[in-house]
Enzyme design. Structure first.
Site, PDB file in Angstrom:
ATOM      1  N   LEU A  92       0.835  -1.199   0.000  1.00 27.32           N
ATOM      2  CA  LEU A  92       0.000   0.000   0.000  1.00 27.32           C
ATOM      3  C   LEU A  92       0.873   1.253   0.000  1.00 27.32           C
ATOM      4  O   LEU A  92       1.158   1.816   1.047  1.00 27.32           O
ATOM      5  CB  LEU A  92      -0.883  -0.053   1.260  1.00 27.32           C
ATOM      6  CG  LEU A  92      -2.269   0.555   1.159  1.00 27.32           C
ATOM      7  CD1 LEU A  92      -3.103   0.101   2.338  1.00 27.32           C
ATOM      8  CD2 LEU A  92      -2.210   2.062   1.100  1.00 27.32           C
ATOM      9  N   GLU A  94       1.622   4.493  -2.822  1.00 25.63           N
ATOM     10  CA  GLU A  94       1.366   5.022  -4.165  1.00 25.63           C
ATOM     11  C   GLU A  94       2.640   5.448  -4.881  1.00 25.63           C
ATOM     12  O   GLU A  94       2.779   5.260  -6.083  1.00 25.63           O
ATOM     13  CB  GLU A  94       0.371   6.180  -4.097  1.00 25.63           C
ATOM     14  CG  GLU A  94      -1.038   5.764  -3.666  1.00 25.63           C
ATOM     15  CD  GLU A  94      -1.163   5.519  -2.175  1.00 25.63           C
ATOM     16  OE1 GLU A  94      -0.231   5.903  -1.429  1.00 25.63           O
ATOM     17  OE2 GLU A  94      -2.172   4.931  -1.736  1.00 25.63           O
ATOM     18  N   GLN A 116      -6.012   4.386  -6.090  1.00 24.26           N
ATOM     19  CA  GLN A 116      -7.350   3.977  -5.648  1.00 24.26           C
ATOM     20  C   GLN A 116      -8.364   5.117  -5.677  1.00 24.26           C
ATOM     21  O   GLN A 116      -9.504   4.936  -6.080  1.00 24.26           O
ATOM     22  CB  GLN A 116      -7.254   3.377  -4.256  1.00 24.26           C
ATOM     23  CG  GLN A 116      -8.451   2.555  -3.890  1.00 24.26           C
ATOM     24  CD  GLN A 116      -8.110   1.583  -2.783  1.00 24.26           C
ATOM     25  OE1 GLN A 116      -7.951   1.981  -1.637  1.00 24.26           O
ATOM     26  NE2 GLN A 116      -7.973   0.326  -3.121  1.00 24.26           N
ATOM     27  N   PHE A 117      -7.940   6.293  -5.228  1.00 22.89           N
ATOM     28  CA  PHE A 117      -8.785   7.490  -5.283  1.00 22.89           C
ATOM     29  C   PHE A 117      -7.883   8.673  -5.628  1.00 22.89           C
ATOM     30  O   PHE A 117      -6.684   8.657  -5.333  1.00 22.89           O
ATOM     31  CB  PHE A 117      -9.458   7.766  -3.928  1.00 22.89           C
ATOM     32  CG  PHE A 117     -10.632   6.881  -3.634  1.00 22.89           C
ATOM     33  CD1 PHE A 117     -11.930   7.269  -3.987  1.00 22.89           C
ATOM     34  CD2 PHE A 117     -10.455   5.661  -3.012  1.00 22.89           C
ATOM     35  CE1 PHE A 117     -13.002   6.449  -3.707  1.00 22.89           C
ATOM     36  CE2 PHE A 117     -11.531   4.839  -2.735  1.00 22.89           C
ATOM     37  CZ  PHE A 117     -12.816   5.228  -3.078  1.00 22.89           C
ATOM     38  N   ASP A 118      -8.517   9.706  -6.222  1.00 15.62           N
ATOM     39  CA  ASP A 118      -7.821  10.948  -6.569  1.00 15.62           C
ATOM     40  C   ASP A 118      -6.837  11.418  -5.510  1.00 15.62           C
ATOM     41  O   ASP A 118      -5.647  11.581  -5.755  1.00 15.62           O
ATOM     42  CB  ASP A 118      -8.867  12.047  -6.831  1.00 15.62           C
ATOM     43  CG  ASP A 118     -10.105  11.873  -5.946  1.00 15.62           C
ATOM     44  OD1 ASP A 118      -9.962  11.874  -4.719  1.00 15.62           O
ATOM     45  OD2 ASP A 118     -11.209  11.694  -6.510  1.00 15.62           O
ATOM     46  N   TYR A 122      -1.703  11.552  -4.213  1.00 14.61           N
ATOM     47  CA  TYR A 122      -0.746  12.621  -3.881  1.00 14.61           C
ATOM     48  C   TYR A 122       0.609  12.121  -3.385  1.00 14.61           C
ATOM     49  O   TYR A 122       1.630  12.754  -3.674  1.00 14.61           O
ATOM     50  CB  TYR A 122      -1.372  13.614  -2.887  1.00 14.61           C
ATOM     51  CG  TYR A 122      -2.626  14.295  -3.404  1.00 14.61           C
ATOM     52  CD1 TYR A 122      -2.798  14.539  -4.769  1.00 14.61           C
ATOM     53  CD2 TYR A 122      -3.643  14.686  -2.547  1.00 14.61           C
ATOM     54  CE1 TYR A 122      -3.955  15.139  -5.252  1.00 14.61           C
ATOM     55  CE2 TYR A 122      -4.803  15.294  -3.023  1.00 14.61           C
ATOM     56  CZ  TYR A 122      -4.957  15.518  -4.373  1.00 14.61           C
ATOM     57  OH  TYR A 122      -6.095  16.113  -4.842  1.00 14.61           O
ATOM     58  N   PRO A 123       0.672  11.011  -2.631  1.00 16.72           N
ATOM     59  CA  PRO A 123       2.018  10.536  -2.268  1.00 16.72           C
ATOM     60  C   PRO A 123       2.892  10.227  -3.486  1.00 16.72           C
ATOM     61  O   PRO A 123       4.104  10.188  -3.381  1.00 16.72           O
ATOM     62  CB  PRO A 123       1.741   9.256  -1.464  1.00 16.72           C
ATOM     63  CG  PRO A 123       0.355   9.422  -0.953  1.00 16.72           C
ATOM     64  CD  PRO A 123      -0.374  10.190  -2.025  1.00 16.72           C
ATOM     65  N   HIS A 163     -11.746  11.562  -0.937  1.00 13.71           N
ATOM     66  CA  HIS A 163     -12.227  10.589  -1.912  1.00 13.71           C
ATOM     67  C   HIS A 163     -12.891  11.256  -3.122  1.00 13.71           C
ATOM     68  O   HIS A 163     -13.463  10.563  -3.951  1.00 13.71           O
ATOM     69  CB  HIS A 163     -13.236   9.627  -1.276  1.00 13.71           C
ATOM     70  CG  HIS A 163     -12.633   8.656  -0.308  1.00 13.71           C
ATOM     71  ND1 HIS A 163     -12.162   9.039   0.919  1.00 13.71           N
ATOM     72  CD2 HIS A 163     -12.413   7.325  -0.404  1.00 13.71           C
ATOM     73  CE1 HIS A 163     -11.690   7.975   1.557  1.00 13.71           C
ATOM     74  NE2 HIS A 163     -11.826   6.934   0.780  1.00 13.71           N
TER      75      HIS A 163
END
Lengths: 370, 419
Positions: A92, A94, A116-118, A122-123, A163
């Site tokens: 897990l 990104e 998974q989501f917008d 960011y990471p 999300h």
């Protein structure tokens, strides 16, 4: 393939293997032949499966994309069909997902990865901006990064915080990234296949509120059409679509805002106003020609986008229209966008989201009396 | 409690979970399991670095007795062969000359910047020599000497610092990633290259380089974890040169050593004297061999020292004492290797002079290549943004071409304007 063919082949009593296979497949899908109600989720899933069939170097990975099929089920069945080598779950992380995809693309693969989501992407921002976008440039074109970063984005689903972000402007602002966002089921299929086949990295922004929207489409026909077009490089990249023709004003929208713009155009028609709706489809590269031609024709324009308006894709579109269509404009270009606030909690999101009424109010303001 | 015992106990104590029938070392990669069996040590003993750093040749150039090299069961390192040692010495001499030549070229304004690896040349050379032709390396901005030691043309390796483009060599041709500035981001690219190779059934090993400060970055963690989870043949090679620009290691980490971080990911780590080329080659050669045999990733920490400032723009006297630097002069990797090879009878004045001559040839190549005025093509700005260029970039390219054509026609003369 119609059931009739099956019957006649059997009657011949001379069934080749290929015919038998086609017949079996036709029998199995007899009820589904021709245009059927298909969700955007299914179209995206089919596009990935078809791309994986067509090219062994296409890999799908991310968080929960394997056994579960993704939290939105967009990768449903891919691990089962193609094995854990080609569709798999990652730890897990990104940045790790994007960074590993960069290395795989350097070494001959075509990764299709899911954020998974917008806001969970960011990471990975540093990997995307500093490497995905720049590798081709830094190496003077010696290294290409054919990779697709799929991002379920935007709101309208009653999601809790982090999300529902409209993050497209960050990517569109970054030189070296292509940014696609489909609004229809057929485009979802075509554009994802095109993104996977592209030698450039593509941020593939999927409007999550449209995942379960259905259009009448024939997926087999779409596949054939795509594979035929791909030969002749007849592409959607850089080509906006005229989603609805009109003469009085132009609504320009993309992704999740296209259906809203179409609903507004339908409502305006009842009031006797003919609105043209442009679906941008690929934010980068941008189709200036189609947008400018429409605005020159109608003389009035409203840009509709869910994202905050300030320093956004919608501001860019207004600037580009102004540069190209100034002398054709009968009124200042208006924007209907999200407010400049963090994406609201579920019970407040309907105040935030551009809706039909807000769009029609903006259209009413386009100085019709002059 | 060992990792394997802990894992097995999950089944025994897990509430309502089915009992896991896990063999003691079922989770261990082959070589680790073998070491555990062979030496009767625990998994942690295998994965944790040896109690002392591995050093084979002391700072005076004497080969240490085997019992004093830091070796332990499961942490044994055979002495590298003579040919490899001589090749390493030659590259050390060339590397030192390149570092000093480039620093001079920066002072002369021929290069924009040069982060020198002066003092770290043994790490640079060993990182390149331990790899086979088909293997990959992912270097940082301070690893130009390692890049050259992998066969990249010196001028191409220095393009990034000359300032006419961000990268000068073909990463695919040389299997060397573009020198990376954002810290540890390239470790993940190394993981991806290794993963792609593994999926194709190739036995490629990838060596990923970073510094001590970089181990604080999130991508360091993600890269090590991904490599371990996907069981990839990646060697993470940390050059611990004690400073991240001005910040000493104590402010980055309070781990017993950076090599200790390996065990947290389920991989083996080792510490080695980063100024001892012999020990470095021994440790890295074995790491490459293990990785190629399927051990999964490894972490190697080399203790070394950045003898000069971070770059020419930095002033190291603001954050460290001359006396500290002086201690490291005595540990110099070149003088040590020279004494060792001379005592061993592998090197004499004649062969040393020939090597020095080779280094001078490379230095001359740098002076000539970087001394030439480079002509840049402004249209290159637009050529490599995308594989398939956009219409907008076509338009901007035309705009610049038009502007330059008007300049050339005399509408605007830079020479006149700034006379």
């Amino acid at each position: 393939m119609s059931p009739t063919v099956t019957t006649s082949a059997e009657a011949d009593g001379n069934v080749s293997l290929a015919t038998a296979r086609a017949a079996a497949s036709a029998a199995a899908s007899a009820e589904e032949a021709g245009p059927q109600p298909v969700t955007m989720a299914k179209a995206l899933n089919t596009a990935m499966a078809d791309a994986m069939h067509a090219d062994d170097s296409v890999l799908v990975f991310g968080e929960d994309v394997g056994m579960l099929g993704g939290v939105f089920r967009i990768t449903d069945g891919l691990m089962k069909t193609f094995g854990e080598q080609r569709c798999f779950d990652t730890p897990l992380a990104e940045s790790g997902i994007v960074g590993m995809a960069v290395g795989m693309a350097i070494n001959g693969m075509r990764p299709v990865i899911e954020m998974q989501f917008d806001a969970f992407a960011y990471p990975a921002f540093e990997q995307i901006v500093s490497h995905v976008a720049k590798m081709h440039n830094r190496t003077k074109g010696r290294v290409k990064l054919p990779m697709v970063i799929r991002v379920p984005y935007a709101g309208g689903i009653g999601g809790v915080e982090h999300h529902c972000d409209s993050s497209e402007s960050y990517y569109a602002h970054t030189a070296g990234l292509k940014v696609y966002t489909p609004a229809t089921v057929a485009d979802a299929y075509h554009m994802l296949r095109e993104a996977i086949d592209s030698d450039d990295p593509v941020m593939f922004m999927e409007p999550k509120k449209l995942y379960w929207s259905k259009d009448l489409v024939d997926l087999d026909a779409l596949r054939e059409e795509y594979e035929r077009k791909a030969d002749g490089r007849e592409v959607t990249e850089g080509r906006a679509a005229i989603a609805r023709s009109g003469t009085d004003a132009t609504l320009i929208a993309y992704g999740p805002s296209v259906p809203t713009a179409l609903a507004a155009a339908a409502a305006a028609a009842e009031e006797g106003r003919s609105l043209e709706v442009i679906d941008i489809r690929t934010i980068v590269p941008f189709d200036d020609a189609t947008v400018a031609a429409s605005v020159r024709k109608t003389g009035r324009a409203v840009v509709v986008a869910e994202a905050h308006g300030f320093a956004s894709v919608s501001s860019e579109i207004v600037a580009r229209i102004q540069e190209r269509c100034f002398h054709h404009l009968a009124a200042p270009i208006r924007r209907v966008t999200g407010f400049d606030v963090p994406y609201p909690a579920p019970k407040l999101e309907h105040f935030y989201l551009p809706g039909v009424d807000r769009i029609l109010d903006a259209v009413d303001d386009l100085q019709w009396e002059d | 409690m060992t990792i394997s015992a802990d894992h097995a106990s999950l089944g025994a104590t897990g509430q309502g979970r089915p009992t896991l029938e896990v063999a003691e070392d079922a989770r261990l990669p082959g070589p680790a399991a073998e070491a555990v069996r062979k030496f009767g040590i625990t998994t942690e003993d295998y994965m944790l670095p040896a109690r002392h750093q591995i050093q084979m040749v002391d700072q005076d150039g004497n080969l240490k007795h085997h019992s004093e090299q830091g070796a332990e069961p499961g942490h044994e390192y055979p002495l590298p062969g003579n040919d490899e040692l001589l090749a390493a010495y030659e590259q050390l001499v060339v590397g030192r000359r390149v570092n000093d030549q480039n620093s001079a070229l920066v002072r002369q304004g021929r290069m924009a910047v040069y982060p020198s690896s002066h003092g770290q040349e043994a790490c640079q050379v060993a990182a390149a020599l331990c790899l086979a032709d088909g293997d990959w390396m992912f270097p940082t901005y301070r690893d130009a000497v390692a890049v050259m030691a992998r066969g990249v043309d010196p001028i191409e390796a220095m393009t990034i610092f000359r300032g006419d483009w961000h990268g000068g060599y073909d990463p695919l041709k040389h299997k060397v990633g573009i020198q990376c500035t954002p810290l540890t981001t390239q470790l993940l690219h190394a993981v991806g290259v290794a993963h792609a190779a593994k999926l194709r059934g190739e036995d490629t090993v990838v060596l990923a380089m970073c510094g001590d400060g970089a181990t604080s970055e999130g991508d360091f963690h993600e890269a090590l974890n991904f490599a371990a989870v996907f069981h990839l043949p990646v060697i993470f090679f940390v050059q611990n040169n004690q400073y991240a620009i001005s910040v000493p290691l104590a402010h980055q980490s309070v781990a017993p050593s950076l090599a200790h971080k390996a065990v947290g990911y389920g991989m083996a780590g080792e510490r080695v004297d980063g100024n001892d080329a012999v020990a470095l080659l021994a440790v890295l050669d074995r790491a490459v061999k293990l990785a190629r045999e399927g051990s999964g990733p490894l972490l190697v920490e080399a203790h070394t020292y950045r003898m000069q400032a971070h770059t020419n723009a930095d002033d190291a006297t603001r954050y460290r004492q001359d006396s500290e630097v002086a201690q490291w002069v005595a540990r110099d990797p070149l003088t040590r290797m020279k004494r060792y090879l001379t005592d061993k009878g592998l090197l004499d004045d004649g062969s040393d002079a020939r090597i020095a001559e080779k280094a001078e040839t490379v230095a001359a190549q740098l002076r000539t290549g970087l001394g030439e005025d480079v002509s840049v093509d402004p249209q290159d700005l637009f050529k490599y943004v995308f594989a398939t260029r956009t219409l907008q970039l076509d338009q901007q390219s035309a705009l610049l071409a038009d502007e330059l054509a008007r300049d050339a026609a005399g509408a605007f003369s830079e020479e006149e304007a700034y006379k």
